[in-house]
Design a protein around this motif. Structure first.
Motif, PDB file in Angstrom:
ATOM      1  N   ASP A  60       0.698  -1.250  -0.082  1.00  0.00           N
ATOM      2  CA  ASP A  60      -0.081  -0.114  -0.047  1.00  0.00           C
ATOM      3  C   ASP A  60       0.766   1.244   0.088  1.00  0.00           C
ATOM      4  O   ASP A  60       2.005   1.395   0.492  1.00  0.00           O
ATOM      5  N   VAL A  61       0.300   2.224  -0.652  1.00  0.00           N
ATOM      6  CA  VAL A  61       1.041   3.640  -0.571  1.00  0.00           C
ATOM      7  C   VAL A  61       0.225   4.577  -0.032  1.00  0.00           C
ATOM      8  O   VAL A  61      -0.854   4.911  -0.419  1.00  0.00           O
ATOM      9  N   LEU A  62       0.974   5.215   0.966  1.00  0.00           N
ATOM     10  CA  LEU A  62       0.272   6.469   1.652  1.00  0.00           C
ATOM     11  C   LEU A  62       0.881   7.922   1.084  1.00  0.00           C
ATOM     12  O   LEU A  62       2.129   8.071   1.230  1.00  0.00           O
ATOM     13  N   VAL A  63       0.270   8.851   0.248  1.00  0.00           N
ATOM     14  CA  VAL A  63       0.984   9.961  -0.556  1.00  0.00           C
ATOM     15  C   VAL A  63       0.306  11.223   0.568  1.00  0.00           C
ATOM     16  O   VAL A  63      -0.779  11.250   0.761  1.00  0.00           O
ATOM     17  N   ILE A  64       1.393  11.892   1.083  1.00  0.00           N
ATOM     18  CA  ILE A  64       1.117  12.843   1.683  1.00  0.00           C
ATOM     19  C   ILE A  64       1.714  14.253   0.863  1.00  0.00           C
ATOM     20  O   ILE A  64       2.653  14.265   0.808  1.00  0.00           O
ATOM     21  N   VAL A  65       0.665  15.002   0.521  1.00  0.00           N
ATOM     22  CA  VAL A  65       0.908  16.345   0.000  1.00  0.00           C
ATOM     23  C   VAL A  65       0.732  17.581   0.701  1.00  0.00           C
ATOM     24  O   VAL A  65       0.102  17.882   1.426  1.00  0.00           O
ATOM     25  N   GLY A  66       2.178  18.374   0.505  1.00  0.00           N
ATOM     26  CA  GLY A  66       2.094  19.420   1.424  1.00  0.00           C
ATOM     27  C   GLY A  66       3.551  19.958   1.206  1.00  0.00           C
ATOM     28  O   GLY A  66       4.496  19.612   0.440  1.00  0.00           O
ATOM     29  N   GLU A  67       3.697  21.166   1.692  1.00  0.00           N
ATOM     30  CA  GLU A  67       5.046  21.826   2.025  1.00  0.00           C
ATOM     31  C   GLU A  67       6.042  20.668   2.370  1.00  0.00           C
ATOM     32  O   GLU A  67       5.654  19.944   3.371  1.00  0.00           O
ATOM     33  N   HIS A 126       9.004  20.290   4.379  1.00  0.00           N
ATOM     34  CA  HIS A 126       9.063  19.926   5.932  1.00  0.00           C
ATOM     35  C   HIS A 126       7.963  19.535   6.648  1.00  0.00           C
ATOM     36  O   HIS A 126       7.976  18.758   7.616  1.00  0.00           O
ATOM     37  N   ALA A 127       6.744  20.169   6.610  1.00  0.00           N
ATOM     38  CA  ALA A 127       5.681  20.037   7.146  1.00  0.00           C
ATOM     39  C   ALA A 127       4.952  18.452   6.910  1.00  0.00           C
ATOM     40  O   ALA A 127       4.671  17.801   7.740  1.00  0.00           O
ATOM     41  N   ALA A 128       5.016  18.343   5.558  1.00  0.00           N
ATOM     42  CA  ALA A 128       4.720  17.053   5.189  1.00  0.00           C
ATOM     43  C   ALA A 128       5.378  15.703   5.603  1.00  0.00           C
ATOM     44  O   ALA A 128       4.975  14.728   5.935  1.00  0.00           O
ATOM     45  N   LEU A 129       7.054  15.964   5.711  1.00  0.00           N
ATOM     46  CA  LEU A 129       7.659  14.972   6.054  1.00  0.00           C
ATOM     47  C   LEU A 129       7.653  14.910   7.758  1.00  0.00           C
ATOM     48  O   LEU A 129       7.740  13.487   8.230  1.00  0.00           O
ATOM     49  N   HIS A 130       7.277  15.730   8.469  1.00  0.00           N
ATOM     50  CA  HIS A 130       6.893  15.585   9.854  1.00  0.00           C
ATOM     51  C   HIS A 130       5.571  14.981   9.942  1.00  0.00           C
ATOM     52  O   HIS A 130       5.607  13.963  11.147  1.00  0.00           O
ATOM     53  N   VAL A 131       4.544  15.031   9.198  1.00  0.00           N
ATOM     54  CA  VAL A 131       3.426  14.240   9.344  1.00  0.00           C
ATOM     55  C   VAL A 131       3.905  12.622   8.765  1.00  0.00           C
ATOM     56  O   VAL A 131       3.314  11.656   9.619  1.00  0.00           O
ATOM     57  N   ALA A 132       4.701  12.495   7.967  1.00  0.00           N
ATOM     58  CA  ALA A 132       5.087  11.145   7.351  1.00  0.00           C
ATOM     59  C   ALA A 132       5.926  10.381   8.418  1.00  0.00           C
ATOM     60  O   ALA A 132       5.428   9.165   8.448  1.00  0.00           O
ATOM     61  N   GLU A 133       6.741  11.166   9.276  1.00  0.00           N
ATOM     62  CA  GLU A 133       7.341  10.257  10.467  1.00  0.00           C
ATOM     63  C   GLU A 133       6.315   9.789  11.480  1.00  0.00           C
ATOM     64  O   GLU A 133       6.424   8.645  11.646  1.00  0.00           O
ATOM     65  N   GLN A 147      11.344   2.996   3.963  1.00  0.00           N
ATOM     66  CA  GLN A 147      10.008   3.050   3.118  1.00  0.00           C
ATOM     67  C   GLN A 147       9.385   4.474   3.176  1.00  0.00           C
ATOM     68  O   GLN A 147       8.263   4.636   2.840  1.00  0.00           O
ATOM     69  N   VAL A 148      10.226   5.603   3.656  1.00  0.00           N
ATOM     70  CA  VAL A 148       9.557   6.957   3.426  1.00  0.00           C
ATOM     71  C   VAL A 148      10.312   7.464   1.994  1.00  0.00           C
ATOM     72  O   VAL A 148      11.681   7.751   2.078  1.00  0.00           O
ATOM     73  N   LEU A 149       9.634   8.037   1.294  1.00  0.00           N
ATOM     74  CA  LEU A 149      10.386   8.545  -0.100  1.00  0.00           C
ATOM     75  C   LEU A 149       9.847  10.018  -0.256  1.00  0.00           C
ATOM     76  O   LEU A 149       8.808  10.364   0.296  1.00  0.00           O
ATOM     77  N   LEU A 150      10.501  10.662  -1.050  1.00  0.00           N
ATOM     78  CA  LEU A 150      10.190  12.099  -1.295  1.00  0.00           C
ATOM     79  C   LEU A 150      10.002  12.470  -2.878  1.00  0.00           C
ATOM     80  O   LEU A 150      11.045  12.064  -3.715  1.00  0.00           O
ATOM     81  N   ALA A 151       9.007  13.012  -3.065  1.00  0.00           N
ATOM     82  CA  ALA A 151       8.778  13.390  -4.602  1.00  0.00           C
ATOM     83  C   ALA A 151       8.936  14.948  -4.591  1.00  0.00           C
ATOM     84  O   ALA A 151       8.054  15.570  -4.268  1.00  0.00           O
ATOM     85  N   ALA A 152      10.137  15.255  -5.069  1.00  0.00           N
ATOM     86  CA  ALA A 152      10.457  16.753  -5.152  1.00  0.00           C
ATOM     87  C   ALA A 152      11.440  17.049  -6.004  1.00  0.00           C
ATOM     88  O   ALA A 152      11.963  16.265  -6.703  1.00  0.00           O
ATOM     89  N   ARG A 153      11.983  18.477  -6.304  1.00  0.00           N
ATOM     90  CA  ARG A 153      13.177  18.703  -7.078  1.00  0.00           C
ATOM     91  C   ARG A 153      14.135  18.529  -6.569  1.00  0.00           C
ATOM     92  O   ARG A 153      15.167  18.145  -7.367  1.00  0.00           O
ATOM     93  N   VAL A 155       4.983   8.349   1.007  1.00  0.00           N
ATOM     94  CA  VAL A 155       5.489   9.105   0.000  1.00  0.00           C
ATOM     95  C   VAL A 155       5.069  10.380   0.337  1.00  0.00           C
ATOM     96  O   VAL A 155       3.944  10.852   0.332  1.00  0.00           O
ATOM     97  N   VAL A 156       5.998  11.362   0.392  1.00  0.00           N
ATOM     98  CA  VAL A 156       5.707  12.781   0.500  1.00  0.00           C
ATOM     99  C   VAL A 156       5.933  13.544  -0.768  1.00  0.00           C
ATOM    100  O   VAL A 156       6.991  13.375  -1.489  1.00  0.00           O
ATOM    101  N   VAL A 157       5.069  14.412  -1.167  1.00  0.00           N
ATOM    102  CA  VAL A 157       4.993  15.047  -2.320  1.00  0.00           C
ATOM    103  C   VAL A 157       5.035  16.698  -1.890  1.00  0.00           C
ATOM    104  O   VAL A 157       4.184  16.966  -1.334  1.00  0.00           O
ATOM    105  N   ASP A 158       6.109  17.254  -2.490  1.00  0.00           N
ATOM    106  CA  ASP A 158       6.401  18.651  -2.047  1.00  0.00           C
ATOM    107  C   ASP A 158       5.256  19.468  -3.195  1.00  0.00           C
ATOM    108  O   ASP A 158       5.503  19.856  -4.286  1.00  0.00           O
ATOM    109  N   SER A 159       4.195  20.255  -2.614  1.00  0.00           N
ATOM    110  CA  SER A 159       3.291  20.900  -3.226  1.00  0.00           C
ATOM    111  C   SER A 159       2.758  22.096  -2.206  1.00  0.00           C
ATOM    112  O   SER A 159       2.228  21.686  -1.303  1.00  0.00           O
TER     113      SER A 159
END
Length: 448
Positions: free
Chosen positions: A280-287, A289-296, A308-314, A349-353
């Motif tokens: 399963d994949v949980l996608v957390i979208v947001g700024e 640093h704030a999204a990584l805090h929620v992902a932890e 198992q914690v990934l980052l989709a960003a530039r 997976v954290v998506v920076d947006s």
């Protein structure tokens, strides 16, 4: 030349005495009427009598004739009906005056056959109006009643006169209509043969039944409706100022603060739990640093490690994420998804947006490439709710939100207008008790 006088008074006997005293026995009574004046609708009227008499000239006034016994009908009918006797005597007088050439004789009486007698021998008919006429009727001078049989020429004993012999009632055409009406009343079967009108019981008009109570105007009893008592809402206004939607603040009933807030939050939707199945994949979208805090926090809840914690960003600069866990776009996310779905643990997976970046469509494409099981969005409580809602619409379907920067805003409950379940409220799960504790704390600050 004779003249006619009209006398008025409240008593007929006094009028007759006045005529006798002032004009002598030769006066002729033309008509006598009872008149009712005043009152309202026939009630409270006053009655008086009008007497019309004809006074002959003194030079032409004849000598008083010798009194003669009046011809009166005998038998029980005459004693029972004085009006019939009065009418019979008037007819006899009219017949005699027509034979002697009286100046007031009527055509009807002139046509009646009778043996001629000398004018000097014509007797006068004396009528007592006060006794013979009922109080309910006027005195008639001509009526269409059957004539009584003529008295015998030489009666054995003189009959007692009904009225004094000084007064003579002459018939004329003035009162024929009234006399005919009175005669018709006498012939009416409802009078019982006495000439008096019988009173009848009042009959109310019949009213047709109406189709229903609304038409008839009847009062229809209604079931008792208890009065509506307005419930006490001392915290409604304050909760609205804290951003709580009006529909929810309206439910804060009662004087106890915590109980009232719990009632206001009774309809709050619970956020779904994070997916924990293999692959399963949980996608957390947001700024980032704030999204990584929620992902932890989610990783600890799912019992997975940093791998198992990934980052989709530039870039991963300043995030502490190794480059091997970086996804730089939808293509890279699709390649990594093959391995993720074959693994036996879930991934986060954290998506920076952010709304400032305006990359909501890119974030949505990354989530679709990963085959996301659930999508959470991290929202800033200090941002306007309308701007946040516009950004969330670009992300597609959002299952829950994590509210950040709660302490920095005066209306933290405004995010509930988004109608999206809250997974995290700052550092704690976004449950109803967590919201109640936050709002009660703010209410106490307002009151202090």
């Amino acid at each position: 030349m004779p003249k006619r006088l009209l006398l008025e008074g409240s008593d007929i006997e006094e009028l007759l005495s006045q005529v006798r005293d002032e004009h002598g026995p030769g006066v002729s009574i033309v008509s006598a009427d009872r008149v009712r004046t005043g009152g309202f609708a026939g009630f409270f009227a006053r009655q008086r009598y009008e007497l019309t008499v004809e006074v002959p000239d003194p030079a032409e006034r004849p000598a008083a004739p010798a009194p003669a016994p009046p011809a009166a009908p005998t038998g029980p009918a005459a004693a029972a009906d004085p009006m019939t006797a009065l009418l019979a005597q008037a007819e006899e007088q009219e017949r005699r005056l027509s034979l002697t050439g009286s100046r007031t004789g009527s055509p009807a009486s002139a046509s009646a056959p009778a043996p001629q007698r000398p004018a000097a021998a014509a007797p006068s008919v004396s009528l007592n109006l006060a006794q013979a006429v009922p109080a309910q009727a006027h005195v008639p001078t001509h009526a269409a009643a059957p004539a009584a049989p003529a008295a015998p020429a030489a009666p054995a004993a003189p009959a007692v006169p009904l009225v004094p012999e000084d007064f003579v009632v002459e018939t004329g055409t003035e009162n024929r209509a009234f006399a005919d009406m009175l005669a018709s009343l006498q012939r009416d079967g409802d009078t019982g043969g006495t000439g008096a009108l019988l009173a009848r019981a009042y009959q109310p008009p019949a009213v047709a039944p109406a189709a229903g109570p609304e038409r008839s105007g009847a009062v229809v009893p209604r079931a008792f409706q208890p009065p509506v008592v307005e419930q006490e809402r001392p915290f409604e206004q304050a909760l609205t100022e804290l951003g709580l939607p009006a529909r929810m603040a309206r439910q804060a009933v009662g004087s106890d603060m915590y109980t009232a807030v719990k009632r206001a939050l009774a309809g709050l939707a619970e956020a779904p739990a994070p997916p924990r199945g293999a692959g399963d994949v949980l996608v957390i979208v947001g700024e980032a640093h704030a999204a990584l805090h929620v992902a932890e926090k989610a990783a600890r809840l799912l019992n997975v490690g940093p791998a198992q914690v990934l980052l989709a960003a530039r870039s991963t600069a300043g995030t502490g994420i190794h480059n091997t866990r970086l996804l730089n776009g939808p293509r890279s996310a699709q390649q990594r998804a093959r391995k993720i779905h074959r693994d036996n643990v879930p991934y986060v997976v954290v998506v920076d947006s952010t709304p400032e970046q305006g990359n909501g469509e890119w974030s949505r494409a990354v989530a679709d490439a990963l085959g996301a099981t659930a999508v959470w969005a991290v929202v800033d409580a200090t941002r306007k709710t309308a701007d946040t809602a516009r950004h969330l619409r670009t992300l597609g379907k959002v299952d829950a939100i994590a509210v950040n920067a709660v302490a920095a805003t005066g209306d933290p409950a405004s995010v509930l207008d988004l109608d999206i379940p809250v997974s995290y409220l700052a550092d704690r799960p976004g449950t109803a008790p967590a919201w109640a504790a936050l709002l009660c704390e703010r209410l106490e600050e307002k009151q202090s």
